[in-house]
Write an enzyme that holds these catalytic residues in place. Structure first.
Site, PDB file in Angstrom:
ATOM      1  N   GLY A 105       0.840  -1.192   0.000  1.00  0.00           N
ATOM      2  CA  GLY A 105       0.000   0.000   0.000  1.00  0.00           C
ATOM      3  C   GLY A 105       0.874   1.240   0.000  1.00  0.00           C
ATOM      4  O   GLY A 105       2.093   1.166  -0.153  1.00  0.00           O
ATOM      5  N   TYR A 164       1.624   3.227   2.453  1.00  0.00           N
ATOM      6  CA  TYR A 164       2.455   3.388   3.642  1.00  0.00           C
ATOM      7  C   TYR A 164       3.019   2.087   4.195  1.00  0.00           C
ATOM      8  O   TYR A 164       3.729   2.101   5.195  1.00  0.00           O
ATOM      9  CB  TYR A 164       1.646   4.087   4.744  1.00  0.00           C
ATOM     10  CG  TYR A 164       1.074   5.409   4.323  1.00  0.00           C
ATOM     11  CD1 TYR A 164       1.920   6.446   3.933  1.00  0.00           C
ATOM     12  CD2 TYR A 164      -0.296   5.626   4.287  1.00  0.00           C
ATOM     13  CE1 TYR A 164       1.405   7.666   3.532  1.00  0.00           C
ATOM     14  CE2 TYR A 164      -0.819   6.848   3.878  1.00  0.00           C
ATOM     15  CZ  TYR A 164       0.035   7.867   3.499  1.00  0.00           C
ATOM     16  OH  TYR A 164      -0.472   9.067   3.103  1.00  0.00           O
ATOM     17  N   ALA A 165       2.685   0.960   3.591  1.00  0.00           N
ATOM     18  CA  ALA A 165       3.143  -0.310   4.154  1.00  0.00           C
ATOM     19  C   ALA A 165       3.290  -1.373   3.074  1.00  0.00           C
ATOM     20  O   ALA A 165       2.627  -1.313   2.030  1.00  0.00           O
ATOM     21  CB  ALA A 165       2.175  -0.785   5.233  1.00  0.00           C
ATOM     22  N   LYS A 203       5.563  -4.175   7.077  1.00  0.00           N
ATOM     23  CA  LYS A 203       6.618  -3.152   7.164  1.00  0.00           C
ATOM     24  C   LYS A 203       6.014  -1.781   6.888  1.00  0.00           C
ATOM     25  O   LYS A 203       5.550  -1.499   5.787  1.00  0.00           O
ATOM     26  CB  LYS A 203       7.730  -3.456   6.160  1.00  0.00           C
ATOM     27  CG  LYS A 203       8.906  -2.494   6.245  1.00  0.00           C
ATOM     28  CD  LYS A 203      10.018  -2.878   5.295  1.00  0.00           C
ATOM     29  CE  LYS A 203       9.686  -2.480   3.861  1.00  0.00           C
ATOM     30  NZ  LYS A 203      10.817  -2.699   2.938  1.00  0.00           N
ATOM     31  N   ASP A 251     -13.695   0.290  11.647  1.00  0.00           N
ATOM     32  CA  ASP A 251     -13.527  -0.049  10.229  1.00  0.00           C
ATOM     33  C   ASP A 251     -13.825  -1.523   9.964  1.00  0.00           C
ATOM     34  O   ASP A 251     -13.077  -2.204   9.264  1.00  0.00           O
ATOM     35  CB  ASP A 251     -12.130   0.297   9.723  1.00  0.00           C
ATOM     36  CG  ASP A 251     -12.100   0.402   8.185  1.00  0.00           C
ATOM     37  OD1 ASP A 251     -13.166   0.655   7.588  1.00  0.00           O
ATOM     38  OD2 ASP A 251     -11.025   0.220   7.591  1.00  0.00           O
TER      39      ASP A 251
END
EC number: 2.7.11.23
Length: 365
Positions: A24, A26-27, A45, A137
């Site tokens: 994604g 950010y990871a 990560k 969520d």
């Protein structure tokens, strides 16, 4: 090397990254294993260097709440270590998620299967709420499935402690199709009832095999909800017209749930209706839902080990940050279901196609 750095280095050597299985903004998620043991894990990560003001809040939340929450129906955080400018979360490895199972048309769901998934979801959620944590969520691809069939709630990047009465919270949470109307109207004071609405939407999706109320934006989401459940009145939901983003979106009659959920039991429809009550204070709680007659009537919930599994084994990574709302507008899930006619989610009553065969023998979860 000081003690902290030495301990971090030891943790880093304990976990070996293998194949990348998701990425994604950010990871990045890797399939990994524990050195000398071979146990499979997922290593998430998080790229700390992406954030000007330090560590992303979703990473802090995820670590904080997963350290606090230890439950059979919540994903387990095994370890945390840093490496250069990255924070690594080591999570238990899970085979699939509920979204993949719902979309697998080779699978046939029995009423007892749906009851089992609902029971496990509510058990995990009740544990969160008992510990004063809102998930914020819940959706099918945040409900992961282990090899033994156990369902586990994942992705606590938007979770937070329940606020004291009178304390404002952000309303821009929960993926659009599973977001309750109070948040669509920008309510800043809310409770665990927001998660229960999401569970109701997931319950409906399990019965229909398609998203129940898939809106295109906030306004369309309200219209979609009101078409499905009728436009609320002041008697149904006192004070909703005074909410910050209130807007009249038309008058729609309340259709009987039985018209769409033709194969569902009376108890199932009763529980669904209690999850989707407009007035948040009257919405059933996760604890109350677990005591609903639906879970004690035949057929009893399928044992997790006997639940349907995806026909093709999948490496399902923990959900990534950019699949969350993250304060932005979201059009439901990242991967939309489509119909051959117009590319939009089909609204056909798939519940009619379920195999509601003879009642199964009681099998405790």
């Amino acid at each position: 090397m000081d003690v902290v750095e030495q301990e971090n280095a030891e943790r880093q050597r304990r976990w070996l990254k293998d194949k990348k299985i998701g990425e994604g903004t950010y990871a990045v998620v890797y399939r990994g294993k524990e050195a000398n043991v071979g146990r499979k894990v997922a290593i998430k990560k998080i790229k700390i260097g992406q954030f000007k003001d330090g560590l992303d809040m979703s990473a802090i939340r995820e670590v904080k709440y997963l350290r606090e929450l230890k439950h059979q129906n919540i994903i387990e955080l095994l370890d945390v270590f840093s490496n250069k400018t990255n924070l690594n979360l080591v999570l238990e490895f899970l085979d699939s998620d509920l979204e993949n199972i719902i979309k697998d048309r080779s699978l046939v769901f029995l009423p007892s299967d749906i009851k089992s998934w609902m029971a496990m979801t509510l058990r995990g959620l009740e544990f969160c709420h008992r510990n004063w944590i809102l998930h914020r969520d819940l959706k099918p691809n945040n409900l992961l499935i282990a090899a033994d069939g156990q369902l586990k709630i994942a992705d606590f990047g938007l979770a937070r402690d329940m606020a004291d009465p009178g304390h404002k919270m952000t309303w821009s949470v929960i993926t659009l199709w599973y977001r309750p109307p109070e948040l669509l109207y920008a309510c800043r004071y809310y409770s665990s009832a927001v998660d229960v609405w999401s569970v109701g939407c997931i319950f409906a999706e399990l019965m229909l095999r398609i998203p129940y109320m898939p809106g295109e934006n906030e306004l369309d989401q309200l219209k979609t909800i009101f078409r499905a459940l009728g436009t609320p009145t002041e008697e149904d939901w006192p004070g909703h017209t005074k909410l910050p983003n209130y807007v009249a979106v038309g008058q729609f009659p309340k259709p009987p749930l039985r018209d769409l959920f033709t194969a569902a039991s009376a108890d199932a429809l009763n529980l669904l209706s209690k999850c989707l009550i407009y007035e948040p204070r009257k919405r059933i709680s996760a604890k109350e839902a677990l005591s609903h007659p639906y879970f004690f009537a035949l057929p009893y919930p399928t044992h997790p080990s006997k639940l349907p599994k995806c026909s093709t084994r999948q490496d399902t990574p923990p959900p990534l940050e950019d699949e969350n709302v993250k304060g932005k507008k979201s059009k439901g899930r990242k991967r939309k279901l489509s119909s051959p006619e117009d590319g939009k989610p089909s609204r056909l009553p798939f519940a009619k196609r379920l195999d509601f065969g003879p009642a199964l023998s009681p099998r405790a979860l």
